[in-house]
Each structure stands twice: as C-alpha cells, then as structure tokens.
Design an enzyme around this catalytic site. Structure first.
Site, PDB file in Angstrom:
ATOM      1  N   CYS B 134      38.288  50.424  61.801  1.00  0.00           N
ATOM      2  CA  CYS B 134      39.213  51.001  60.824  1.00  0.00           C
ATOM      3  C   CYS B 134      39.901  49.889  60.045  1.00  0.00           C
ATOM      4  O   CYS B 134      39.671  48.711  60.292  1.00  0.00           O
ATOM      5  CB  CYS B 134      40.253  51.870  61.509  1.00  0.00           C
ATOM      6  SG  CYS B 134      41.312  50.932  62.604  1.00  0.00           S
ATOM      7  N   CYS B 137      41.520  47.109  61.854  1.00  0.00           N
ATOM      8  CA  CYS B 137      40.631  46.026  62.316  1.00  0.00           C
ATOM      9  C   CYS B 137      40.499  44.990  61.204  1.00  0.00           C
ATOM     10  O   CYS B 137      40.525  43.781  61.431  1.00  0.00           O
ATOM     11  CB  CYS B 137      39.238  46.565  62.638  1.00  0.00           C
ATOM     12  SG  CYS B 137      39.224  47.816  63.894  1.00  0.00           S
ATOM     13  N   ASP B 575      33.029  43.701  19.262  1.00  0.00           N
ATOM     14  CA  ASP B 575      32.665  42.641  18.334  1.00  0.00           C
ATOM     15  C   ASP B 575      31.583  43.234  17.438  1.00  0.00           C
ATOM     16  O   ASP B 575      30.800  44.074  17.886  1.00  0.00           O
ATOM     17  CB  ASP B 575      32.129  41.456  19.153  1.00  0.00           C
ATOM     18  CG  ASP B 575      31.561  40.389  18.263  1.00  0.00           C
ATOM     19  OD1 ASP B 575      32.239  40.002  17.300  1.00  0.00           O
ATOM     20  OD2 ASP B 575      30.429  39.951  18.534  1.00  0.00           O
ATOM     21  N   ASP B 777      29.464  39.417  23.059  1.00  0.00           N
ATOM     22  CA  ASP B 777      28.240  38.857  23.613  1.00  0.00           C
ATOM     23  C   ASP B 777      28.516  37.730  24.607  1.00  0.00           C
ATOM     24  O   ASP B 777      27.603  37.106  25.120  1.00  0.00           O
ATOM     25  CB  ASP B 777      27.293  38.390  22.509  1.00  0.00           C
ATOM     26  CG  ASP B 777      27.928  37.339  21.631  1.00  0.00           C
ATOM     27  OD1 ASP B 777      28.998  36.808  22.004  1.00  0.00           O
ATOM     28  OD2 ASP B 777      27.373  37.036  20.563  1.00  0.00           O
ATOM     29  N   ASP B 781      32.925  35.088  21.955  1.00  0.00           N
ATOM     30  CA  ASP B 781      33.984  36.068  22.193  1.00  0.00           C
ATOM     31  C   ASP B 781      34.731  35.793  23.491  1.00  0.00           C
ATOM     32  O   ASP B 781      35.586  36.582  23.890  1.00  0.00           O
ATOM     33  CB  ASP B 781      33.387  37.482  22.270  1.00  0.00           C
ATOM     34  CG  ASP B 781      32.700  37.867  20.986  1.00  0.00           C
ATOM     35  OD1 ASP B 781      33.246  37.558  19.917  1.00  0.00           O
ATOM     36  OD2 ASP B 781      31.614  38.450  21.058  1.00  0.00           O
TER      37      ASP B 781
END
Lengths: 155, 888
Positions: B134, B137, B575, B777, B781
C-alpha cells in the site's frame, strides 16, 4: 486437471468462502452440545458396572468403575427418567475401582440414577452446578452419544 | 572547475576492499572495447564505466573476473547513470587494504583512476521493488532511502513497483541501496539498462513473478485451512464435527475429550499455520514499519488478525477462560482474503503496464544485414550503426535508419497511431519496429539498441509511469496519517463498546456476545476496513494506463505532472510554421498568360532557380522535380537583390521575381494585379515570370500550407472549450490568412513575434489567468515551450525533440494535441473516480465497522475488493478512444 478448471474451482471456493463468511452466525459460536454436554469417551476407557436391584439398602455398591481420569460416581434421584437431586457421591481415581460403596442421603425415589462424572475442576471438590450443567467442569462422561449412567432400583 | 558530460553505466561489483582493488578493476575494464573511462569505488562496491558504444556485458564480466572479482549477483547488470559530472582530479587516495588480502598493484599513472579518486558524482538508478502492499509501504521505502547516507532523493511508484534513486556512487552503491530497501522489509532488484527493450534479463519481472507464485501458494494453503474453519461455523456442523472428532480421539487414543475443547483445538490447529505461515509477511511488515515508527497495511492486518487469534488462543488454553468463545476463523479468513486481494490486485496491476509491454514486444528479434556482401540473419542486438539492413515485404524494420535503395510503404501505426502506410524512398527515414508492406528496400542503420526511437519511447513512457503527479500528494498526505488515526479509531471503538455502550444500550443489542467480545470484533473490523491500500493505487495505476494509452496513440506524456497540468489547459498557442503548417513552402497556384503552358513556364522559372537555396526556390525545384521537368542550362544568370533572378534560357531572356523586377524589366502586369492581390491576401508569395522583356508568361504562387488536419484539430479544440492562439514571426496579413484557414480568429493571432519574444507572449497570456499550452517544433520554440504550463513538442519520425516540453507528439499531426488533452482529462477524471472508490470504502466502512455491523473477515474482503476495484477502474481507461481517430 487443467489450469482453467483449477482457477474456476479456486474462484468458486473463494466466493463461497466470502458468502459463507457473510452468512455465518454473528458473534461467536454457541458451544457445541448436540445432546452431548459432557466428556466424550469410549467403552474401553470408561465403564460403570453395578447390580440393577439394590432394594432396602442405605447405600449402593458399584461393582466396577473404569474412569479415564480422576472422577466422581454420582447418585441422583430419578426425576421422571432424568437425573434429579444428588443423593450420593464418591470419588474414584483414574483407572479401575471395584466394590465401591456409596452412602445415600435423604428421601429416595424408587429408582436412582448412577452416573460417572469427571473431576476436572478443583481436585477433590465436586464442581457441578445443576443450574448450568453444561458449563460445569465436573460434567459426566458420554459414550456413543449417551451419558454413562445406570438406573438402579432401590425400592 | 571544468566538468565533462558523459554517457555512463554503473556496475555493482563484489569483493573490492581498497584502492588497489579499484586499480585492478580499472585496468581490466578500461581494456574492454568501447570503454573510454572507468571510475571504480571499493567503498561503494561499484564501477562506473563511460562508453562510446553499446557495452557488452559478457566482455565486462570477463574483465571483472580477470581482475579477480565478480559482478554482484553473478552477472553484469548495467544501470544507466545520468548526468554524471566528473570534476578535475584531486588528491591521491590511500592504497592501504584494510583486509590485507588484496594484491599489491604497482602505482601507475592512470588518468581514469586519478579522475575517479576524488570525483563527486551524482547517479540515478531505478530499482524494481517487491513486496509493497500500500501507499504506506511506499512512504516507508521513500523515508528509509531518504535517510540513507549517500542517497539524494528517492521516488517510489506503487503501481509500477519501482524506486528511482539519485545517489552519490562514492558514498553508496547499488548493493547498498538494495540493502537499505531490504532492511525496510522489502526486496529490490536493479533494473538492467537494456530492460527497456525487453531483451535484457529482467530481474524485476522474474522476482515479481516469483513473489506472485509464492503468494498464490500461500493463498491456496490458507484457503485450504480457512475453508474447513468456515464450514465448522455452520451450526449443524459446529456440534456434530467436534463430537465425531472427540469420539474418534477417545476410540483411538483413549481418555475423555471435551467436544467444546475439541472444537477449539481444531480451530487452533487450522488457524495457527495460517496465522504464522501465510500471515508471517504481515508480521514482518509490521516489525519493519514499527522499527521506523510508522505504519502500513501490514500493521493493520497484523493488529487485526492478532487480536482475534491471540484472544482465541487464550480462550483455548487458559482454563479460567474456558467459557470464552474463539475467533480463529476470523483471523484465518482475514489473512486469506487479504492475500486473495493482493493477488487480484497484482493481476490487475500487471495489466496497467500492458501498453509498455506491447511497445517492447514490437521490437523484432533478428535483422537481415549485409556482411561481406552476403545477406545474413543476425540477432538485432548485434546490428551496429552503419550496417546495411535488408527489409523484405511483410517484415519488420529492425532498427532506425535511412533508406539507401528501393522503396516501399511502411506501416508506422504502432508508433504514430497513423493507420495509413507511409511511402519510403531513398533518403527517407525508417523507424525500427515498423512493418514494411509490399516493397523491398535496404537502409543504413543509424540508431541501434537503446538509441532507437522505440527504445527512447519505451524509456520515456517508463519514466512517466514512474513519476508522481501532484494530485498524488493528496493520497500521500492522507496515507501518512491514516494508520495511526485508524489504530486510534479502533481503540476508541473498542473502549466505547466495552464501557459506554453497555451503560446506555439494551443488552439484547449484543445478541449472544458479551460487551468485551463485541468490542473486540468491532475494533478489529475498524482496523481492517480502514486500510488505505486502494488510496495509494488510485493515482499511479491511472497514470500508468493513461501514459501507456498515450504512447499507443503517438502521444508521449513525459510525466504525471504534465498529464495533470494538461487537464487544466484553457488556452493553446500554436506556433505557425511547421506546426499548423507544413513548414516548407510549396507551389500552390500557377496562373498562365495566353499562349503559355504550365510545363514551359515552370521549365523557365525552375531553370533560373536551380542554383538557389532560397526556400521559395526550393518549392519551385521540388515541383519541377515532381513533374519530371527537364531543366535547360541558363546563360547570363543574375540575382537582383530584393527583386528576383534573371538570365537567358533556351535563347529567351527570362525574369523571375516580384513586381519590382517586372517594373524594372518594363513588363506590364496590370491584367494580373487583381489576382496577385487576392493570392497575397491568402498569405501566399507571388512570383512572376517575364519573357523577352515584354510579356508576362504567368505567375507562380508559393505558400507554406496548412497541414491536412490542422483546421479540424482547431475546431475540435474549440468544441472542447480550449481557446486557440497562433504565434508567428510572419507579417500580420500572411499570419491572418493562415489563421483564417485554420479557423483561428484574427484577434487570436500573435503575429510579427520574434522567436525570442514568443515566451513573453505566452507569459502574457498566463498573466491573464489562463493555463497555457504551447505547441511547437521544439527547436526555436524552446523558450516558449518552457514558459508554458505545458510544452507540447511536435516530433518528426525518429527525430523527436524528446528533451523539450512535457508532451511529445511522435507525428506532426495536430489531432494528437486534441488526443493529449482528451487523454489527460480522462485520466484525471479516472483518478478522481478512484479516490471516490478508495475513500468510499474507508469512509462508509469505518462507521459500519465501528457500529459493530461488519464482521472482521468481511471487512478484510471489502478492503481487498477496494484495491481491486480501484485498479479495475483504472484499467477501464484502456477503452479510451481519441475523438479524432486517425483512420481517415
């Protein structure tokens, strides 16, 4: 068996288990009785031998007692076939005892019931409560579903 | 201090004691082909090798053995080491072997060792973790690792069952980290470097499989013992079975037997192995959690089952408790149900990683390469960059490369989601694991092994699946306080039932039980129902399925955080060039003057543009090439800056350029003015062809056109409530023309923005309170992608800009942006649903249990089912289908 069958079987068992767990009685279990509310033993380990007619006597003689542990031979009044008030008591050690004499007290019925009880409570003290017999430590022995007891005619 | 950045692997080695050992290892490893540097550390029991080619584990193992040592675990496990910084050498190290057992090695100047002796390095390794139950742990392991000297940070993923650890290899080695995890009560195995391709010895998978097999055996074992216990609880059998057993005992062994005690002994005999064999794991977990003053599911199960078991034990063997009832079946069934739950959960969790397994399974096992002029089939691992690989119809492309001969259509759908096969010709890129259709071709391998696009995708998705989404902090916070709160609640329940309820409630409410028994059962049920296992699975399982589903559709989500942020996106900035448009100008329109034909006009224009590298010239040349136009030679070629080009073609004086060139040549274009203006308003660049200084032969319009599905994607984004902006350096007229085609309103066009100012525009939108995603791309950018809340980088085949942005689209198809947003919304919705499932069980279950209306064993079953329902709910995400399917 192939794996699919094993899986299916396990799944059914698991689901069944959960369902049963849900349906099982709430809280804890009642104590198992099924008519047997004492200690279960066999004819090889326990026996009670005495004459069926002992009229006019103030005491009873038990010819042979075989006890799986320390025990009590208890004499009850006959309350319409069921053990009634206690009128006689004698302790026996584990194993065989012969010619045991038990003194009787008070008013007697025509027949008496002689039973063999275990001595599992305080040693030497007869720990048996007639009001709650199933929970008393010194309960009787049972063989094949029946209490180890004998009816003796005393009148 | 100068630093160098290298690609390195860490190997765990047993038996090193001192610097002499280090020198031995360094000496032998550095002679292995491809190894350019070795950094051995006796204290850590590791060696970091720097390589310039794919390392061969067998050769490395031989080298280690030659030095008299052995790799940890018997085989060489290569753990990739990221971002290792190796500063300049410092002081010499101590050569004294503490054991005195190491060989004496002459001191020789060894540059690698000198660098090693004082380097401060940071390495990252991923370990497979076994035995977590769980989120508590997970917290235990994270806390344990964080407190271990030499470990910088540790992130544990419950669903993927991995730990990503950043550590200083000079202070601690992989074996040290594994030991720390084992000390915390769990097991760990290093993940091999090539496991991502599914070709390596995946120790984690094997260990997990072994763990599951062991759990299955425990389940069958505990079910076999618990089931009779349950049967014994049926009233009819409750009496007759102990009696029959008592009679059998009396007949066989003599003596006298109390059926009630026989009943208890049967319970003891059946429940004890379940409690201490099948349930041992819970005690172990409880102990380790206790040692770290924390709690987990094991704590709760151990407490719950122990309460029931030890009370029963006392009722069985302490004469004064003779009349007390026993609850052996509660303890045994609880353990059985919890193990069953764990098994079902493991089974379901295994499916959450199906997508990545599917990706790994795509990699072909063999390749047909040309060696010494002969085509031979070789294992794909032996293909090296530069090999010529032959692909026949129907075969898989084994590695990435560039086609050098032949042509075919290749089905790339498994990586891109694009169902239409892509035509491949000489010079085109092919991606490993894609399927060749009908043609045959040869290609030169360029990327092999862990460098292929597939391996990169698998690595990226694995990393994303191992990452934590911010929403998980909610679960972590709750889990961290859950166990103590639950234990407190259970104690409170017990006390209330024991002391308060009997004072105010009619005893008939207890049925046959005493207040103590009722208190014990209610307290146990509370402990069990409240386990937060499902809560810990709510987020990671959904993220695993979500990111896997993304990869199937060509959307690589790089982290849980990116996935979560994408959900909140309200604005998307595209873009223009290369994103909304193809990024390469193409010839869009040809208008001819009377008496001229297309072929002739093109022949004249293309002949002049042949030598030019201008983008517009490339568009003309591409069209001429596509049309198969033969180009004559040009005499007297001249480029007129700002105007165009001119020269003599086939004896004719040809001018090719803009209006100004035509004016300079005295060519009348009045008849075409209206048409030119119309084309220019559409964002197109118009070039005019003048012949013999008098006549206009025609005009050619060139433009960067919108991609096929850009407009469709923009429309869909608007439909799902996302505002779309376009950003470009182009002039406003061109920009608006393209935006209009894409369906973007003029007021959402950010035109004439220099690349360096794009990030500012994104920030400006954010300042207006929007959550902004930038789609670009990934090259010019980058600042804008970084500034945005989510950067979505458009990939291109193998050339994926993996480093940029939180999301990478494998193809250049904008429909994938819609898919990414839809997927993130579906995943976050799923996470919220999972929280409802997980917390629902707890919040509804706790009061029911506290009221004494829930039996502890059923609480165990419900708790197990909560985990299963959460994982199953996450698996439903596999049904996600993008609204913009790429089948058309």
């Amino acid at each position: 068996m192939n794996r699919t069958l094993i899986r299916a079987a396990l799944t059914i068992v698991a689901i069944g288990t959960i369902a049963l767990a849900g349906c099982a009685p709430a809280g804890e279990a009642e104590h198992p009785t099924d008519g047997v509310w004492g200690y279960v033993t066999s004819a090889d380990s326990a026996a009670l031998e005495l004459a069926a007619d002992q009229t006019g006597a103030t005491g009873l003689v038990v010819d042979r007692v075989l006890a799986p542990g320390d025990a009590w031979v208890v004499v009850h009044l006959d309350d319409d076939g069921a053990p009634g008030m206690r009128v006689g008591l004698a302790s026996v050690a584990k194993g065989e005892t012969t010619d045991l004499r038990i003194e009787l007290e008070g008013d007697l019925t025509d027949s008496l019931i002689v039973a063999l009880h275990a001595d599992r409570g305080t040693p030497g003290e007869f720990d048996f409560d007639m009001e709650s017999p199933a929970t008393s430590p010194d309960r009787p022995y049972f063989i094949d579903g029946a209490e180890l007891a004998t009816v003796v005619n005393v009148r | 201090m100068e630093t160098t950045l290298s690609t390195s692997y860490l190997i765990a080695i047993d038996g090193m004691h001192c610097h002499a050992c280090e020198r031995l290892i360094t000496g032998t490893l550095s002679r292995v082909p491809g190894v350019t540097g070795v950094l051995a550390d006796a204290q850590a029991g590791t060696a970091i090798i720097t390589v310039d080619a794919e390392p061969d584990p067998a050769a490395l193992a031989e080298a280690i053995a030659a030095a008299g040592f052995a790799p940890t675990g018997g085989t060489v496990t290569l753990v990739p080491v990221d971002d290792i910084e190796t500063p300049a050498p410092a002081a010499a190290a101590d050569d004294t072997c503490p054991t005195g057992a190491c060989p004496t090695v002459p001191r020789a100047p060894d540059p690698a060792l000198m660098a090693a002796s004082a380097a401060a390095a940071v390495a990252t390794a991923t370990l497979g973790i076994i035995g977590m139950t769980c989120s508590s742990c997970q917290a235990v392991i994270e806390r344990t690792l964080a407190r271990t000297p030499g470990i910088g940070s540790a992130t544990v993923n419950l669903a993927a069952e991995t730990a990503t650890v950043t550590f200083d290899p000079h202070t601690i080695g992989i074996d040290g980290i594994v030991t720390a995890v084992r000390d915390a009560g769990y097991d760990a195995v290093p993940r091999a470097a090539d496991a991502a391709m599914g070709t390596g010895d995946d120790a984690q998978r094997e260990a997990q499989q072994a763990h599951i097999t062991h759990e299955k055996r425990l389940f069958v074992f505990s079910l076999a013992l618990s089931f009779p216990l349950l049967i014994l609880m049926i009233p009819a059998l409750m009496e007759s079975v102990p009696l029959a057993v008592a009679e059998w005992l009396a007949a066989t062994f003599g003596g006298a037997w109390d059926p009630m005690m026989v009943f208890k002994y049967i319970g003891f005999a059946l429940a004890t192995p379940v409690q201490f064999i099948a349930g041992w794991q819970f005690y172990k977990g409880f102990y380790h959690a206790l040692k770290r003053r924390t709690g987990n599911m094991d704590t709760l199960i151990a407490i719950g089952t122990s309460a029931a078991y030890f009370y029963s034990l006392a009722a069985t063997f302490i004469p004064s408790l003779y009349m007390e009832p026993v609850f052996y079946e509660t303890a045994a069934l609880l353990i059985t149900f919890v193990i069953l739950g764990k098994l079902l959960e493991a089974h379901a969790k295994g499916k959450t990683g199906d997508a990545i397994k599917k990706l790994m399974g795509l990699a072909p096992k063999t390749a047909r390469v040309v060696r010494d002029g002969v085509e031979v089939d070789v294992p794909v691992e032996t293909v090296v960059a530069g090999d010529t690989v032959v692909v026949r119809p129907g075969e898989k492309v084994p590695v990435d490369g560039i086609v050098i001969d032949g042509s075919s259509a290749v089905d790339e759908s498994m990586l891109t989601g694009e169902s239409i096969p892509v035509e491949k010709r000489e010079g085109d890129t092919v991606i490993g694991a894609t399927i060749n259709k009908l043609g045959s071709f040869r290609f030169r391998a360029t990327k092999v092994g862990a460098e292929t696009a597939l391996a990169q995708i698998v690595k990226l998705v694995e990393e994303a699946q191992g990452s934590k989404a911010p929403v998980q902090r909610f679960a972590d916070r709750i889990s961290s306080v859950f166990v103590p709160v639950v234990v407190g609640l259970a104690v409170l329940t017990f006390l209330v039932w024991l002391f308060v309820v009997p004072r105010f409630v009619d005893p008939s409410f207890y049925m046959d039980a005493t207040p103590f028994i009722k208190a014990l059962l209610a307290g146990t049920a509370v402990v069990v129902i409240a386990c937060p296992c499902a809560l810990g699975l709510a987020t990671p399982t959904a993220i695993m399925v979500g990111t896997g589903k993304g990869a199937e559709n060509g959307v690589l989500i790089k982290s849980g955080e990116a996935l979560e942020t994408t959900y909140k996106i309200s604005t998307i900035v595209f873009d223009k060039t290369g994103t909304l448009t193809h990024g390469t100008p193409v010839v869009t329109d040809i208008e001819l003057a009377e008496g001229h034909d297309t072929g002739r006009v093109f022949m004249l224009a293309a002949a002049l543009e042949r030598g030019s590298e201008h983008p517009l010239a490339e568009a003309i040349m591409a069209r001429a090439k596509a049309d198969g136009i033969e180009l004559p030679s040009v005499d007297g070629f001249a480029a007129v800056p700002g105007h165009g080009v001119e020269g003599t073609v086939d004896g004719m004086r040809v001018a090719f350029g803009n209006r100004r060139l035509m004016a300079r040549e005295g060519i009348d274009i009045a008849r075409f003015e209206e048409r030119i203006a119309a084309l220019e308003n559409q964002g197109k660049t118009v070039m005019l062809v003048g012949v013999n200084g008098a006549k206009l032969a025609g005009l050619i319009a060139v433009a960067d056109t919108l991609k096929a599905h850009s407009a469709e994607a923009v429309t869909r984004l608007a439909e799902i409530g996302v505002e779309v902006y376009m950003i470009t350096g182009d002039n406003r007229r061109t920009a608006e023309a393209i935006a209009a085609q894409a369906g973007i309103p003029a007021d959402h066009v950010l035109a004439e923005v220099l690349p360096e100012h794009k990030a500012e525009e994104v920030t400006r939108l954010q300042a207006a309170g929007r959550k902004v995603a930038m789609v670009g791309d990934g090259i010019n950018d980058t600042p804008a992608l970084a500034a945005a809340d989510v950067g979505i980088a458009m990939g291109a085949g193998t050339d994926i800009a993996m480093e940029t942005g939180g999301i990478v689209l494998i193809t250049n198809d904008l429909r994938d942006v819609v898919t990414a947003i839809e997927l993130s919304r579906a995943t976050i919705r799923k996470i919220r649903q999972n929280f409802v499932w997980a917390l629902g069980y707890n919040t509804l279950g706790i009061p029911v249990a506290a009221l004494g209306l829930l039996k502890p064993e059923l609480a165990g079953a419900a708790m197990a089912l909560s985990s299963v329902s959460v994982v199953t709910s996450s698996l439903l995400l596999r049904r996600f289908r993008p609204s913009m399917a790429k089948s058309a």
